[in-house]
Design a protein around this motif. Structure first.
Motif, mmCIF file in Angstrom:
data_model
loop_
_atom_site.group_PDB
_atom_site.id
_atom_site.type_symbol
_atom_site.label_atom_id
_atom_site.label_comp_id
_atom_site.label_asym_id
_atom_site.label_seq_id
_atom_site.Cartn_x
_atom_site.Cartn_y
_atom_site.Cartn_z
ATOM 1 N N VAL A 67 6.690 -6.436 1.799
ATOM 2 C CA VAL A 67 5.635 -6.044 2.728
ATOM 3 C C VAL A 67 4.470 -5.402 1.982
ATOM 4 N N GLY A 68 4.791 -4.581 0.986
ATOM 5 C CA GLY A 68 3.733 -3.950 0.202
ATOM 6 C C GLY A 68 2.868 -4.964 -0.510
ATOM 7 N N ALA A 69 3.516 -5.948 -1.161
ATOM 8 C CA ALA A 69 2.764 -6.978 -1.883
ATOM 9 C C ALA A 69 1.919 -7.802 -0.926
ATOM 10 N N LEU A 70 2.479 -8.154 0.232
ATOM 11 C CA LEU A 70 1.729 -8.934 1.212
ATOM 12 C C LEU A 70 0.558 -8.145 1.785
ATOM 13 N N SER A 71 0.813 -6.873 2.107
ATOM 14 C CA SER A 71 -0.257 -6.077 2.709
ATOM 15 C C SER A 71 -1.386 -5.792 1.724
ATOM 16 N N ASP A 72 -1.087 -5.775 0.435
ATOM 17 C CA ASP A 72 -2.150 -5.614 -0.566
ATOM 18 C C ASP A 72 -3.145 -6.769 -0.507
ATOM 19 N N GLY A 215 -10.367 9.666 -25.163
ATOM 20 C CA GLY A 215 -9.394 10.450 -25.912
ATOM 21 C C GLY A 215 -8.128 10.775 -25.141
ATOM 22 N N VAL A 216 -8.069 10.380 -23.829
ATOM 23 C CA VAL A 216 -6.894 10.658 -23.009
ATOM 24 C C VAL A 216 -6.214 9.335 -22.672
ATOM 25 N N ALA A 217 -4.933 9.222 -22.995
ATOM 26 C CA ALA A 217 -4.195 7.995 -22.698
ATOM 27 C C ALA A 217 -4.019 7.843 -21.195
ATOM 28 N N ASP A 218 -4.335 6.656 -20.675
ATOM 29 C CA ASP A 218 -4.177 6.438 -19.249
ATOM 30 C C ASP A 218 -2.694 6.404 -18.890
ATOM 31 N N GLN A 219 -2.324 7.055 -17.813
ATOM 32 C CA GLN A 219 -0.923 7.129 -17.390
ATOM 33 C C GLN A 219 -0.709 6.402 -16.074
ATOM 34 N N ARG A 220 -1.516 5.380 -15.838
ATOM 35 C CA ARG A 220 -1.442 4.647 -14.586
ATOM 36 C C ARG A 220 -0.704 3.323 -14.814
ATOM 37 N N ALA A 221 0.293 3.041 -13.987
ATOM 38 C CA ALA A 221 1.125 1.853 -14.168
ATOM 39 C C ALA A 221 0.739 0.771 -13.174
ATOM 40 N N THR A 222 0.960 -0.468 -13.548
ATOM 41 C CA THR A 222 0.774 -1.589 -12.636
ATOM 42 C C THR A 222 2.019 -1.729 -11.755
ATOM 43 N N GLY A 223 1.901 -2.584 -10.719
ATOM 44 C CA GLY A 223 3.051 -2.809 -9.853
ATOM 45 C C GLY A 223 4.232 -3.373 -10.605
ATOM 46 N N MET A 224 3.990 -4.293 -11.546
ATOM 47 C CA MET A 224 5.073 -4.872 -12.332
ATOM 48 C C MET A 224 5.731 -3.828 -13.226
ATOM 49 N N ALA A 225 4.924 -2.940 -13.806
ATOM 50 C CA ALA A 225 5.493 -1.876 -14.632
ATOM 51 C C ALA A 225 6.370 -0.955 -13.789
ATOM 52 N N ALA A 226 5.951 -0.707 -12.555
ATOM 53 C CA ALA A 226 6.764 0.126 -11.660
ATOM 54 C C ALA A 226 8.104 -0.548 -11.366
ATOM 55 N N PHE A 227 8.085 -1.868 -11.141
ATOM 56 C CA PHE A 227 9.330 -2.605 -10.928
ATOM 57 C C PHE A 227 10.272 -2.451 -12.127
ATOM 58 N N LYS A 228 9.741 -2.592 -13.317
ATOM 59 C CA LYS A 228 10.564 -2.471 -14.525
ATOM 60 C C LYS A 228 11.161 -1.077 -14.654
ATOM 61 N N ALA A 229 10.437 -0.088 -14.146
ATOM 62 C CA ALA A 229 10.918 1.288 -14.243
ATOM 63 C C ALA A 229 12.130 1.549 -13.353
ATOM 64 N N SER A 440 -4.564 1.430 -7.863
ATOM 65 C CA SER A 440 -4.842 1.532 -6.429
ATOM 66 C C SER A 440 -4.921 0.169 -5.756
ATOM 67 N N ARG A 441 -5.244 -0.882 -6.510
ATOM 68 C CA ARG A 441 -5.320 -2.226 -5.931
ATOM 69 C C ARG A 441 -3.943 -2.801 -5.643
ATOM 70 N N GLU A 442 -2.909 -2.202 -6.181
ATOM 71 C CA GLU A 442 -1.535 -2.647 -5.955
ATOM 72 C C GLU A 442 -0.724 -1.534 -5.295
ATOM 73 N N MET A 443 -1.395 -0.750 -4.433
ATOM 74 C CA MET A 443 -0.741 0.410 -3.834
ATOM 75 C C MET A 443 0.430 0.014 -2.949
ATOM 76 N N GLY A 444 0.291 -1.070 -2.188
ATOM 77 C CA GLY A 444 1.356 -1.470 -1.280
ATOM 78 C C GLY A 444 2.641 -1.819 -2.002
ATOM 79 N N VAL A 445 2.537 -2.711 -2.995
ATOM 80 C CA VAL A 445 3.746 -3.100 -3.730
ATOM 81 C C VAL A 445 4.292 -1.918 -4.522
ATOM 82 N N SER A 446 3.409 -1.060 -5.024
ATOM 83 C CA SER A 446 3.868 0.111 -5.776
ATOM 84 C C SER A 446 4.602 1.090 -4.869
ATOM 85 N N MET A 447 4.125 1.244 -3.629
ATOM 86 C CA MET A 447 4.835 2.098 -2.677
ATOM 87 C C MET A 447 6.190 1.498 -2.318
#
Length: 507
Positions: A67-72, A215-229, A440-447
């Motif tokens: 549902v998250g992926a579809l709603s995105d 100088g600051v490493a981004d700590q934001r993950a994609t939806g696929m990275a969240a799945f792997k986690a 933020s563009r993959e918020m649904g699938v990430s949620m």
């Protein structure tokens, strides 16, 4: 667009919170009534009830990411989340009412009562998951990162908590049957009402997330990275499938393996999580931070979901007998609103149901008050991760208090009040932490992935039940809950604040 939406006024944030609050009310109602209803109205055994509770998380595990992926990517009815909120509201209201008619549905369909109960539970959880993911994503969609989003999720929990309180008040004063009927109306109307006023952003108009400062490493993950986690918790899925197959196909012939397999799964998850933490210390990345965060959240929900399923039996078997026939506050409040029943003999199950409802009322009372009044200003001062970690630690201490204190009604209520501190953060601040860690563009699938981090441990609840039964017929079940929250606390200690935000605004 409403002027209130442009200004992110408190009224708009409350309106934005109503679909989530409707689901929260349904969950509160289910926690208060499902085990009671199945054990008293339909005389189902504890193992069958645990199986029914298991079916819902299995549905959520499949539905929420989908549902998250579809709603995105949906653009229908002038929004991304609207169609799913509508469908979820209808399914949730219908299945809630069906819980009162399981015997008639079984007769009409020719299916067994347990089969019908599982189907209705699946539809109910389908409605919950179809609604919950888009509703939580909607808050992130329409609030900018930082203090505004913390405020949005804080109000989400406050509104949800207030509705949860009303659910338990209805249960205490008017009984669980009245609560089920009210839930039907609440789920339907509160899910659909905001759709008339809120304006969404089309998928094609979604801006990419802000880049991290130089100088600051981004700590934001994609939806696929969240799945792997999620991989460290795959053992919980294996255990849930084992329980379902053993019950449905082998008639509990493999029951002797339940406790050893559960212990093995927990140890595997723990060791895998520790490996992620170690790797994160040597080679920090968004993937390691996400993995640690999901493992931490998973252990917390193993303890919380187990309390929802097993709390009734602890109260019935230990708190009610400890009263030795003395008057109990929960019964007194019920008879105050139902004077005609004052002379009627009260069963231990009915009393336990009222005490449990009172305990969850206190849990939600704290959970509703703290996010806006206490947690939000603390997050601005100390950081979201630190505040959430402290709340989880306090919840572990509260569980330990219930386990070690005498099995008395007053001590149970006090322990549940203290549990409310952790509960308030588990369903508010943690969403702000997570939503600012993903694209933020993959918020649904990430949620949907985030929901899986609590659904997977829920599949192992029957194992915790078996372990508790082996120790001493559930007397020390709250000690097991405390261990789960302590593990969560330890893993949250390895999650850093997201530097790209905290460096700029202190949250």
């Amino acid at each position: 667009m409403l002027e209130a939406q442009k200004r992110l006024s408190t009224g708009f944030l409350i309106l934005l919170s109503l679909p989530t609050a409707a689901v929260g009310f349904a969950l509160s109602s289910g926690i208060a009534t499902t085990t009671w209803l199945l054990s008293t109205r339909y005389n189902l055994h504890l193992e069958n009830i645990a199986l029914i509770w298991l079916m819902g998380p299995l549905m959520g595990l499949l539905v929420q990411p989908l549902v998250g992926a579809l709603s995105d990517r949906t653009s229908l009815m002038k929004g991304r989340r609207r169609p799913y909120l509508l469908a979820g509201g209808l399914a949730g209201a219908g299945s809630t009412y069906a819980m009162l008619e399981l015997d008639r549905l079984a007769s009409a369909t020719g299916l067994s009562l347990i089969a019908v109960a599982v189907i209705v539970a699946l539809v109910a959880d389908l409605g919950t998951n179809v609604t919950f993911n888009p509703a939580r994503s909607l808050v992130a969609d329409l609030t900018p990162e930082g203090p505004a989003r913390v405020r949005g999720y804080a109000w989400m929990q406050t509104v949800s908590g207030l509705l949860g309180i009303s659910a338990y008040l209805i249960s205490i004063f008017f009984g669980n049957l009245a609560l089920v009927l009210v839930t039907v109306a609440v789920v339907f109307f509160l899910t659909l009402l905001p759709l008339l006023f809120i304006e969404e952003t089309a998928p094609t108009a979604m801006a990419p997330p802000a880049a991290a400062p130089p100088g600051v490493a981004d700590q934001r993950a994609t939806g696929m990275a969240a799945f792997k986690a999620l991989w460290p918790m795959v053992g919980f899925l294996v255990y849930g499938v084992f329980v379902a197959v053993d019950k449905l196909l082998f008639d509990n012939a493999l029951a002797a393996w339940s406790v050893p397999l559960f212990v093995a799964v927990v140890l595997m998850t723990l060791l895998w999580g520790l490996a992620i933490v170690w790797q994160g210390r040597t080679r920090p990345s968004s993937q390691n931070r996400m993995g640690t965060m999901l493992v931490a959240h998973g252990f917390a929900w193993l303890g919380v979901q187990s309390m929802f399923v097993m709390g009734f039996f602890y109260v019935r078997d230990f708190v009610v007998p400890a009263a030795s026939g003395a008057p109990l506050l929960a019964d007194a409040l019920y008879h105050l609103a139902n004077t005609a029943t004052a002379a009627t003999a009260t069963t231990a199950a009915d009393t336990a149901g009222r005490i449990l409802s009172m305990g969850f009322l206190l849990l939600n009372l704290v959970g509703a008050a703290l996010p806006v009044l206490v947690l939000k200003p603390l997050c601005q001062r100390w950081g979201k991760v630190r505040v959430h970690r402290s709340a989880v630690g306090l919840m572990a201490a509260a569980y330990a208090f219930i386990a070690l204190a005498p099995a008395h009604e007053a001590f149970f209520y006090l322990g549940m009040l203290l549990c409310g501190i952790g509960w308030s953060s588990l369903i508010s601040i943690v969403f702000a932490i997570y939503s600012e860690s993903v694209d933020s563009r993959e918020m649904g699938v990430s949620m949907g992935v985030f929901n899986a981090s609590l659904v997977l441990p829920a599949l192992a609840v029957p194992g915790l039940l078996k372990l508790s039964d082996t120790l001493d017929q559930h007397r020390w079940v709250f000690a097991l809950f405390a261990v789960c929250l302590l593990l969560s606390f330890a893993f949250w200690g390895a999650v850093s604040e997201r530097e790209s935000l905290s460096a700029g605004n202190g949250v």
